[in-house]
Design an enzyme around this catalytic site. Structure first.
Site, short mmCIF file in Angstrom:
data_model
loop_
_atom_site.label_atom_id
_atom_site.label_comp_id
_atom_site.label_asym_id
_atom_site.label_seq_id
_atom_site.Cartn_x
_atom_site.Cartn_y
_atom_site.Cartn_z
N GLU A 198 -2.46 11.46 -10.90
CA GLU A 198 -2.16 11.31 -12.17
C GLU A 198 -3.45 10.28 -12.70
O GLU A 198 -3.54 9.43 -12.35
CB GLU A 198 -0.94 10.99 -12.84
CG GLU A 198 -0.56 11.08 -14.11
CD GLU A 198 0.82 10.57 -14.49
OE1 GLU A 198 1.22 10.72 -15.50
OE2 GLU A 198 1.60 10.46 -13.48
N HIS B 199 0.73 -1.10 0.00
CA HIS B 199 -0.15 0.00 0.19
C HIS B 199 0.92 1.21 0.00
O HIS B 199 2.06 1.24 0.19
CB HIS B 199 -1.01 -0.14 1.09
CG HIS B 199 -0.23 -0.18 2.60
ND1 HIS B 199 0.04 -0.98 3.40
CD2 HIS B 199 0.04 1.22 3.38
CE1 HIS B 199 0.48 -0.59 4.36
NE2 HIS B 199 0.53 0.74 4.52
N HIS C 181 3.39 11.53 -6.33
CA HIS C 181 1.80 11.34 -6.81
C HIS C 181 1.52 10.01 -7.01
O HIS C 181 2.47 9.04 -7.23
CB HIS C 181 1.61 12.22 -8.08
CG HIS C 181 2.22 11.93 -9.33
ND1 HIS C 181 3.49 12.22 -9.60
CD2 HIS C 181 2.04 10.99 -10.10
CE1 HIS C 181 3.80 11.82 -10.67
NE2 HIS C 181 3.09 10.87 -11.30
#
Length: 122
Positions: free
Chosen positions: A118, A7, A76
Site C-alpha cells: 500500500e 522486521h 500487506h
C-alpha cells in the site's frame, strides 16, 4: 517487558529480481544478507535508511513451485511517501500498480511475487 517491531518477512522466488524491484519501486537497499552454510536459503534484510524496521526477503533453494499461495492477499505492507504524484507516476511507468482507491487517496503496487504494498501519503 517491552516489544518493538524488528522486521517483516516475505518469501520470494527470485531474490535478485525482488531486490531490484524493491530498490527501484521503494528505494529499499539490502542492509545485510545471510546465506545458509549449505546454500539452502538466503535472507536479505532491506532498509529504507530512515526507520529501524526492516523487510526480510527469504529465498529458499528447495522451493519447487514458481509462486507462493498468497490466499486472498489481505495482508500487506504500507509505505508512506512524501510525493504521491511522483510515486504514482513512477509505479505506473513500472506497471506495478494493481489497485487504486481514489476516494481514499491510496493505491497498491504488487511485487514480483504478487505481494501487495500500500502506498499512502505521508
Amino acid at each position: 517487558m517491552k516489544f518493538s517491531f524488528a522486521h517483516n518477512n516475505l518469501n520470494v522466488t527470485d531474490l535478485d529480481k525482488s531486490l531490484r524491484f524493491y530498490e527501484e519501486a521503494l528505494g529499499l537497499k539490502a542492509a545485510r544478507t545471510k546465506e545458509a552454510s549449505d546454500g539452502s536459503f538466503i535472507l536479505a534484510f532491506l532498509t529504507d535508511g530512515v526507520t529501524p524496521h526492516q523487510l526480510e526477503l527469504t529465498w529458499l533453494r528447495d522451493w519447487e513451485k514458481d509462486s507462493y499461495d498468497l490466499g486472498d492477499n489481505e495482508f500487506h505492507l504500507a509505505f508512506a511517501v512524501d510525493d504521491m504524484e511522483a510515486a504514482h507516476a513512477k509505479h505506473r511507468e513500472m506497471g506495478c500498480i494493481c489497485f487504486e482507491n481514489e476516494a481514499m487517496g491510496i493505491y497498491f503496487i504488487a511485487d514480483p511475487d504478487g505481494y501487495w504494498i500500500e502506498i499512502i501519503p505521508a
